[in-house]
Design a protein around this motif. Structure first.
Motif, PDB file in Angstrom:
ATOM      1  N   LEU A 332       0.823  -1.210   0.000  1.00 34.64           N
ATOM      2  CA  LEU A 332       0.000   0.000   0.000  1.00 34.64           C
ATOM      3  C   LEU A 332       0.859   1.263   0.000  1.00 34.64           C
ATOM      4  O   LEU A 332       0.549   2.249  -0.672  1.00 34.64           O
ATOM      5  N   THR A 333       1.951   1.211   0.745  1.00 29.53           N
ATOM      6  CA  THR A 333       2.877   2.356   0.757  1.00 29.53           C
ATOM      7  C   THR A 333       3.491   2.563  -0.617  1.00 29.53           C
ATOM      8  O   THR A 333       3.638   3.701  -1.083  1.00 29.53           O
ATOM      9  N   GLN A 334       3.833   1.468  -1.285  1.00 28.14           N
ATOM     10  CA  GLN A 334       4.392   1.571  -2.627  1.00 28.14           C
ATOM     11  C   GLN A 334       3.385   2.191  -3.603  1.00 28.14           C
ATOM     12  O   GLN A 334       3.747   3.031  -4.436  1.00 28.14           O
ATOM     13  N   LEU A 335       2.127   1.779  -3.499  1.00 27.05           N
ATOM     14  CA  LEU A 335       1.083   2.345  -4.364  1.00 27.05           C
ATOM     15  C   LEU A 335       0.936   3.854  -4.135  1.00 27.05           C
ATOM     16  O   LEU A 335       0.843   4.641  -5.088  1.00 27.05           O
ATOM     17  N   ALA A 336       0.914   4.265  -2.853  1.00 25.22           N
ATOM     18  CA  ALA A 336       0.768   5.682  -2.534  1.00 25.22           C
ATOM     19  C   ALA A 336       1.973   6.484  -3.013  1.00 25.22           C
ATOM     20  O   ALA A 336       1.824   7.585  -3.583  1.00 25.22           O
ATOM     21  N   ASP A 337       3.152   5.945  -2.804  1.00 30.06           N
ATOM     22  CA  ASP A 337       4.368   6.647  -3.225  1.00 30.06           C
ATOM     23  C   ASP A 337       4.387   6.844  -4.737  1.00 30.06           C
ATOM     24  O   ASP A 337       4.738   7.924  -5.234  1.00 30.06           O
ATOM     25  N   ARG A 338       4.004   5.804  -5.475  1.00 24.59           N
ATOM     26  CA  ARG A 338       4.003   5.922  -6.938  1.00 24.59           C
ATOM     27  C   ARG A 338       2.969   6.935  -7.407  1.00 24.59           C
ATOM     28  O   ARG A 338       3.218   7.716  -8.330  1.00 24.59           O
ATOM     29  N   ALA A 339       1.798   6.965  -6.760  1.00 26.57           N
ATOM     30  CA  ALA A 339       0.768   7.929  -7.144  1.00 26.57           C
ATOM     31  C   ALA A 339       1.253   9.361  -6.927  1.00 26.57           C
ATOM     32  O   ALA A 339       1.074  10.236  -7.779  1.00 26.57           O
ATOM     33  N   ALA A 352      -5.193  17.821  -5.034  1.00 26.70           N
ATOM     34  CA  ALA A 352      -5.867  17.431  -3.792  1.00 26.70           C
ATOM     35  C   ALA A 352      -6.427  16.023  -3.877  1.00 26.70           C
ATOM     36  O   ALA A 352      -6.395  15.263  -2.895  1.00 26.70           O
ATOM     37  N   ALA A 353      -6.951  15.644  -5.050  1.00 28.28           N
ATOM     38  CA  ALA A 353      -7.539  14.309  -5.201  1.00 28.28           C
ATOM     39  C   ALA A 353      -6.475  13.222  -5.056  1.00 28.28           C
ATOM     40  O   ALA A 353      -6.718  12.176  -4.434  1.00 28.28           O
ATOM     41  N   THR A 354      -5.298  13.468  -5.623  1.00 34.01           N
ATOM     42  CA  THR A 354      -4.211  12.480  -5.521  1.00 34.01           C
ATOM     43  C   THR A 354      -3.723  12.375  -4.084  1.00 34.01           C
ATOM     44  O   THR A 354      -3.456  11.272  -3.585  1.00 34.01           O
TER      45      THR A 354
END
Length: 626
Positions: A332-339, A352-354
């Motif tokens: 989940l951290t990897q997904l958030a970092d990439r986003a 703001a949405a990201t």
């Protein structure tokens, strides 16, 4: 039993460890060979006499006698060859006795010369000579150019696995490959794959891969089960790049029979190959696989799209197994970092949405994960998109020494988003006092200044002098000239420009906002291979012994009331309190002059006042006269 059989027995008695003969084994073998020597005679009595005489003279000559045995070693009579080998071995064993290093080196050199100069040696004889080399432990350089045939490799490997000798053999193979082509050495490299030493197998696999050798699938697959990281990386990389159409099918076929570690490796390979079947297999393994398979699959899911895997990861995060939680949290951290990273590449400000999407991924990690590693990783990403809710999640982690600094940075970032200024000020003050990180404390100070708080007192409360007159840059100082200054016995008058070689230079009054009172002097020119001076005065209520704590980049000298109290010629970066200098302040005004040498790169200094026992003095209670 023949002599050759006995040799094979000794050299194979600890095959799993690729054993070279120990001294005790060698002596036992030598004794056994002597017992069998009666069976190693030529057929005729006249030939036997001449033969025994040659063996006797060779043995008496020691290492020098090995070359004399060449005619016997190439004889068509097997008994003659075995007798010669026995004599070589006796000479070699004798050379391994304590205190016989010169004989050992000489015997090793003689055997190597014998092999090099007599290509007609029978295969079995050459193998036995290689075994003698294993006992003598030749150095790598002496092995250069030693011929090795495909049939010799396994025996020779035992000899050259000692020390750096294997490197010499690999160099020889590369040289042969360059001269004769890959076909001349592929067989030899394949033989090395049976070595018990991971570094040898790795070198052989790299070479075979580079040569485009075929049918290495099983070797690569076996690497996935190795404890050696290099071998696992080689196997995975090769399987990912393998172009044969059946590779994916073979990998999936191997899955059913593979051990859990190998299954994990196969998952990584399929994922990196981007096979269509990989996604379905990852989802299955993440839900129903063994613990090892689930952990690997969950980690890999972090490399897919948020929409495809978020529900599964969040569901898994709710489980109680710490390893499963950690893997899901990392994904989940990897997904958030990439986003966040993708968004920042497209715009200076993260939408703001990201940011909200990233927080939705990270907040459950902070709520449910217990491991320090995944918590710290999540907070490092959350710092970039923190909000008020993030503050509530990070604050409890300030009590944990391991997670404190990451939590502090999240709290600072979250505090800057708060609408209630009093709450923001309270949080930033709390982090300033708690954090040991200069960058975090500096960020807290910046946040307070944005809120209109005067922050000059923060450094003074910690004893730092943060108001100085500065002038520079002067000629580069040396160890001999560090303790000198050009301002005369009374010291400088910062109200008047200083005349340097007929050119007046004005002092610059500067106040630093740095919480550790650090001044960056690179605004002074020149700022390379130079020196600068800093001057201030401070009123003191009584004559008192104190401690000056100084940090500098690079060298530093300090004068108090015109007296040189400290000089330290050194290349270094600024670290508060690096030098501790006992001084005595007089009642009334005290004058402090500091010289800071500079080579290149960073350039700066800081000065703190403390009691004799090192406790910082709160200067807001004793205001300096500037």
């Amino acid at each position: 039993m023949e002599v050759g059989d006995l040799i094979m027995l000794y050299t194979h008695k600890d095959h799993g460890n690729r054993m070279s003969l120990s001294l005790s084994s060698c002596l036992s073998l030598g004794f056994a060979l002597l017992l069998l020597s009666c069976t190693s005679q030529p057929s005729s009595e006249e030939g036997a006499a001449s033969y025994e005489s040659k063996l006797s003279h060779a043995k008496e000559a020691g290492p020098a006698g090995i070359e004399k045995l060449a005619p016997l070693l190439t004889s068509s009579d097997g008994n003659v060859r075995r007798g010669a080998i026995r004599t070589v071995r006796e000479i070699a064993f004798d050379a391994t006795r304590p205190g016989a290093d010169e004989n050992r080196i000489a015997a090793s050199a003689a055997i190597i010369k014998l092999i090099k100069t007599h290509p007609d040696l029978p295969d079995r004889t050459r193998l036995q000579l290689y075994q003698d080399l294993a006992v003598l432990s030749p150095d790598a350089d002496s092995l250069a150019g030693l011929p090795v045939s495909a049939g010799d490799v396994m025996f020779f490997t035992r000899a050259v696995e000692k020390g750096q000798a294997m490197d010499a053999y690999l160099d020889e193979l590369e040289a042969q490959r360059a001269e004769e082509g890959s076909g001349a050495v592929i067989g030899k490299y394949r033989s090395l794959l049976a070595s018990g030493k991971p570094q040898i197998r790795a070198a052989a696999l790299r070479a075979l891969t580079d040569m485009g050798a075929k049918d290495l699938f099983l070797e690569y697959l076996a690497c996935l089960d190795s404890d050696n990281l290099s071998l696992r990386q080689i196997g995975q990389a090769a399987l990912v790049e393998m172009q044969e159409p059946a590779t994916s099918a073979r990998l999936q076929g191997a899955w059913d029979k593979a051990s859990p570690p190998v299954r994990g490796g196969i998952l990584r390979v399929l994922f990196r190959r981007r096979d269509p079947e990989a996604l379905a297999l990852l989802h299955w393994a993440a839900r129903k696989g063994s613990l090892t398979e689930r952990v690997v699959a969950l980690e890999l899911l972090g490399g897919l799209s948020i929409e495809d895997v978020t529900p599964l990861l969040q569901q898994t995060l709710a489980e109680t197994d710490p390893q499963i939680q950690a893997a899901a949290g990392a994904a989940l951290t990897q997904l958030a970092d990439r986003a966040l990273s993708d968004a920042s590449k497209q715009a200076k400000v993260i939408p703001a949405a990201t940011a909200a999407q990233a927080r939705a991924l990270l907040h459950p990690v902070l709520e449910r994960c217990k491991g320090n590693t995944e918590l710290r990783l999540a907070m490092r990403v959350l710092e970039r998109c923190a909000d008020a809710d993030s503050l509530a999640l990070a604050r409890p982690l300030l009590a944990n020494k391991v997670t404190r600094e990451e939590a502090a940075r999240v709290c600072v970032a979250a505090a800057k988003t708060l609408e209630a200024k009093h709450q923001a000020k309270r949080t930033l003050n709390e982090i300033y006092k708690l954090s040991q990180s200069r960058s975090t404390r500096r960020s807290a100070i910046d946040g307070l200044e944005t809120l209109g708080v005067s922050t000059g007192g923060y450094a003074r409360r910690a004893g730092f002098l943060n108001e100085w007159y500065l002038i520079g840059g002067f000629q580069k100082t040396s160890k001999e000239t560090l303790g000198q200054h050009p301002f005369g016995t009374k010291g400088p008058d910062p109200r008047q420009p200083f005349d340097r070689k007929g050119k007046p230079i004005a002092w610059k009054s500067r106040k630093t906002k740095d919480p550790d009172g650090i001044y960056d002097l690179r605004f002074l020119k020149p700022s390379i291979n130079t020196a600068a001076y800093a001057f201030t005065t401070i009123d003191w209520p009584r004559t008192e012994p104190l401690l000056i704590k100084a940090g500098s980049d690079d060298s530093i000298a300090i004068w108090v009331n015109g007296k040189l109290v400290h000089d330290h010629y050194i290349p270094r970066g600024v670290t508060p309190d690096s030098d501790k200098v006992p001084v005595t302040f007089q009642k009334g005004t005290n004058r402090i002059l500091v010289k800071i040498g500079q080579g290149s790169g960073g350039w700066g200094f800081c000065i703190r006042l403390a009691t004799q026992d090192g406790k910082p003095i709160d200067l807001t209670q004793r205001r300096p006269a500037h």
